[in-house]
Design a protein around this motif. Structure first.
Motif, PDB file in Angstrom:
ATOM      1  N   TYR A   1     -21.578 -65.962  51.959  1.00 10.02           N
ATOM      2  CA  TYR A   1     -21.168 -67.342  52.204  1.00 10.02           C
ATOM      3  C   TYR A   1     -21.275 -68.168  50.928  1.00 10.02           C
ATOM      4  CZ  TYR A   1     -21.105 -72.085  54.121  1.00 10.02           C
ATOM      5  OH  TYR A   1     -20.807 -73.406  54.369  1.00 10.02           O
TER       6      TYR A   1
ATOM      7  N   SER B   1     -18.487 -67.233  48.618  1.00 12.88           N
ATOM      8  CA  SER B   1     -17.225 -67.798  49.118  1.00 12.88           C
ATOM      9  C   SER B   1     -17.124 -69.285  48.804  1.00 12.88           C
ATOM     10  CB  SER B   1     -17.102 -67.564  50.631  1.00 12.88           C
ATOM     11  OG  SER B   1     -17.125 -66.186  50.944  1.00 12.88           O
ATOM     12  N   ARG B   2     -18.231 -69.994  48.937  1.00  7.35           N
ATOM     13  CA  ARG B   2     -18.230 -71.416  48.630  1.00  7.35           C
ATOM     14  C   ARG B   2     -17.963 -71.655  47.144  1.00  7.35           C
ATOM     15  NH1 ARG B   2     -20.928 -75.095  51.910  1.00  7.35           N
ATOM     16  NH2 ARG B   2     -20.338 -76.580  50.264  1.00  7.35           N
TER      17      ARG B   2
ATOM     18  N   GLN C   1     -14.321 -71.108  46.657  1.00  4.04           N
ATOM     19  CA  GLN C   1     -13.617 -72.250  47.234  1.00  4.04           C
ATOM     20  C   GLN C   1     -13.634 -73.453  46.299  1.00  4.04           C
ATOM     21  OE1 GLN C   1     -15.549 -74.277  50.562  1.00  4.04           O
ATOM     22  NE2 GLN C   1     -13.587 -74.320  51.645  1.00  4.04           N
ATOM     23  N   ARG C   2     -14.817 -73.756  45.736  1.00  2.18           N
ATOM     24  CA  ARG C   2     -14.907 -74.874  44.802  1.00  2.18           C
ATOM     25  C   ARG C   2     -14.082 -74.599  43.549  1.00  2.18           C
ATOM     26  NH1 ARG C   2     -18.960 -78.504  43.548  1.00  2.18           N
ATOM     27  NH2 ARG C   2     -19.272 -78.645  45.792  1.00  2.18           N
TER      28      ARG C   2
ATOM     29  N   ALA D   1     -11.280 -72.899  43.410  1.00  2.00           N
ATOM     30  CA  ALA D   1      -9.873 -73.153  43.780  1.00  2.00           C
ATOM     31  C   ALA D   1      -9.589 -74.647  43.812  1.00  2.00           C
ATOM     32  CB  ALA D   1      -9.570 -72.516  45.129  1.00  2.00           C
ATOM     33  N   GLU D   2     -10.496 -75.423  44.383  1.00  2.46           N
ATOM     34  CA  GLU D   2     -10.323 -76.872  44.448  1.00  2.46           C
ATOM     35  C   GLU D   2     -10.292 -77.484  43.050  1.00  2.46           C
ATOM     36  OE1 GLU D   2     -12.747 -77.367  48.702  1.00  2.46           O
ATOM     37  OE2 GLU D   2     -13.667 -77.967  46.790  1.00  2.46           O
TER      38      GLU D   2
ATOM     39  N   PHE E   1     -11.459 -67.813  54.217  1.00  2.00           N
ATOM     40  CA  PHE E   1     -10.373 -68.592  53.630  1.00  2.00           C
ATOM     41  C   PHE E   1      -9.146 -68.705  54.532  1.00  2.00           C
ATOM     42  CE2 PHE E   1     -12.807 -67.423  49.830  1.00  2.00           C
ATOM     43  CZ  PHE E   1     -12.929 -68.668  49.239  1.00  2.00           C
TER      44      PHE E   1
ATOM     45  N   SER F   1      -6.945 -71.985  54.693  1.00  2.39           N
ATOM     46  CA  SER F   1      -7.416 -72.878  53.621  1.00  2.39           C
ATOM     47  C   SER F   1      -6.334 -73.201  52.598  1.00  2.39           C
ATOM     48  CB  SER F   1      -8.599 -72.239  52.896  1.00  2.39           C
ATOM     49  OG  SER F   1      -8.187 -71.069  52.194  1.00  2.39           O
TER      50      SER F   1
ATOM     51  N   ILE G   1      -5.499 -71.033  50.404  1.00  2.00           N
ATOM     52  CA  ILE G   1      -5.764 -70.087  49.316  1.00  2.00           C
ATOM     53  C   ILE G   1      -5.180 -68.741  49.713  1.00  2.00           C
ATOM     54  CG2 ILE G   1      -7.555 -68.880  48.030  1.00  2.00           C
ATOM     55  CD1 ILE G   1      -9.306 -71.345  48.321  1.00  2.00           C
TER      56      ILE G   1
END
Length: 358
Positions: free
Chosen positions: A267, A270-271, A274-275, A277-278, A313, A316, A318
């Motif tokens: 997790y 993954s976070r 995710q950050r 990608a943002e 994801f 999301s 992505i």
């Protein structure tokens, strides 16, 4: 404890024959009798540890298949902890102790410390690769890496930010740096993060990662937060890990610590992705892709986090490039560097062609 009991018995009772004082005397007598056995036990344990270290030291030293590597260099990097020297040419040789060569290649880097790829003068879009040694092209010449092959098959300006040992935390640190946009001249394009299962270990900081790498954690509000690097943020743990890494037993057996990864570990990784990608989409106009790397059949028994990534994801925005089964109909021995385990030119070519199709 015995001394405390005796002192209390003297202060609270003047009767020297009180029960508390007799208990204290008995405890002291038992400790005196047990002390030689305790010293003997400690001596035996230390002796066994020393003997094991000597045995495994000799096994490592006398192993003709022990691998040695020369010519590869890393330097401190204020953003990602460590990286490749800028504007450098490295002649790297990996071989067995008996002299048998595994590979002899040349690594060239540009002014930003990236693996060299000749950029297109009229390129309008970028393709940025993030990842580890698989992306970097460990054991391959400059023109055999996956990013280089994509530069020859497309009209994109391709950038290789892969570095051996990197994980998602280094990618996020690079993307978060204010100077990153100056390193990529095109404002539109795409980014591809090449994921392998070991990246989860690097995100949480297992025993084998470099202490200088960035540390991210989830605070009490479940917010992803940076806190320096693993060395400064996890001083005691990293100190213990570094002592264990000096052990010949650990070096020979390659004991994993932590031995098992939990759901919270994937997790966290993954976070971080995710950050990343943002952050990419806040600085550039383009799509962010996660490439799940083909798994060798010999590693199929290991934990596969690909399904966790896909589930996390979902919805999301992505994009997932799931290439885990790309080699199912091939002899995988043809796609990895012999006696090394890193992908060879043929596997990079196969993946590059699949990316073009997708």
């Amino acid at each position: 404890l015995a001394c405390l009991i005796r002192s209390k018995s003297k202060s609270r009772f003047n009767n020297g024959g009180c029960v508390w004082r007799r208990i204290g005397d008995r405890v002291i007598n038992k400790m005196k009798k047990a002390l030689p056995d305790f010293i003997l036990l400690i001596t035996a344990v230390v002796g066994c540890v020393v003997l094991l270290e000597i045995v495994f030291f000799l096994m490592i030293r006398q192993n003709p298949r022990r691998i040695e590597i020369s010519g590869r260099q890393f330097v401190d990097d204020e953003v990602a902890g460590y990286g490749l020297p800028k504007n450098s040419t490295q002649n790297v040789i990996r071989r067995f102790r008996n002299g048998e060569t595994i590979y002899h290649v040349t690594y060239t880097t540009d002014k930003y410390g990236r693996r060299m790829i000749k950029q297109k003068k009229d390129g309008k879009h970028h393709l940025i690769f993030f990842g580890c040694s698989f992306t970097f092209g460990e054991g391959l010449n400059d023109d055999e890496t996956l990013p280089h092959l994509l530069s020859t098959l497309t009209d994109y300006s391709v950038y290789n930010y892969g570095v051996p040992g990197y994980g998602p935390n280094m990618m996020l640190a690079k993307l978060s740096d204010n100077n990153f946009v100056e390193e990529v001249k095109e404002t539109e394009g795409a980014a591809i993060y090449v994921f392998i299962n070991d990246h989860v270990n690097r995100a949480i900081g297992d025993i084998y990662i470099d202490d200088r790498t960035p540390y991210y954690y989830l605070d009490n509000d479940n917010k992803l937060t940076p806190r320096g690097n693993f060395k400064t943020s996890k001083l005691l743990r990293r100190g213990v890990y570094n002592l264990l890494r000096l052990s010949n037993v650990f070096r020979y057996l390659k004991i994993p610590i932590p031995p098992l990864l939990m759901s919270r570990d994937i997790y966290l990784a993954s976070r971080i992705i995710q950050r990343s990608a943002e952050t990419y989409r806040s600085k550039f106009k383009g799509n962010f892709y996660i490439l799940l790397y083909p798994e060798a059949k010999k590693n199929k028994h290991l934990t596969d986090f690909g399904n966790n990534i896909i589930e996390f994801f979902k919805g999301s925005g992505i994009h997932i490039l799931d290439y885990r089964n790309l080699l199912n109909h091939y002899d995988e021995n043809d796609f990895y560097i012999k006696n090394d385990g890193h992908p060879n030119f043929l596997l990079n070519k196969l993946i590059a062609e699949q990316i073009i199709k997708d």
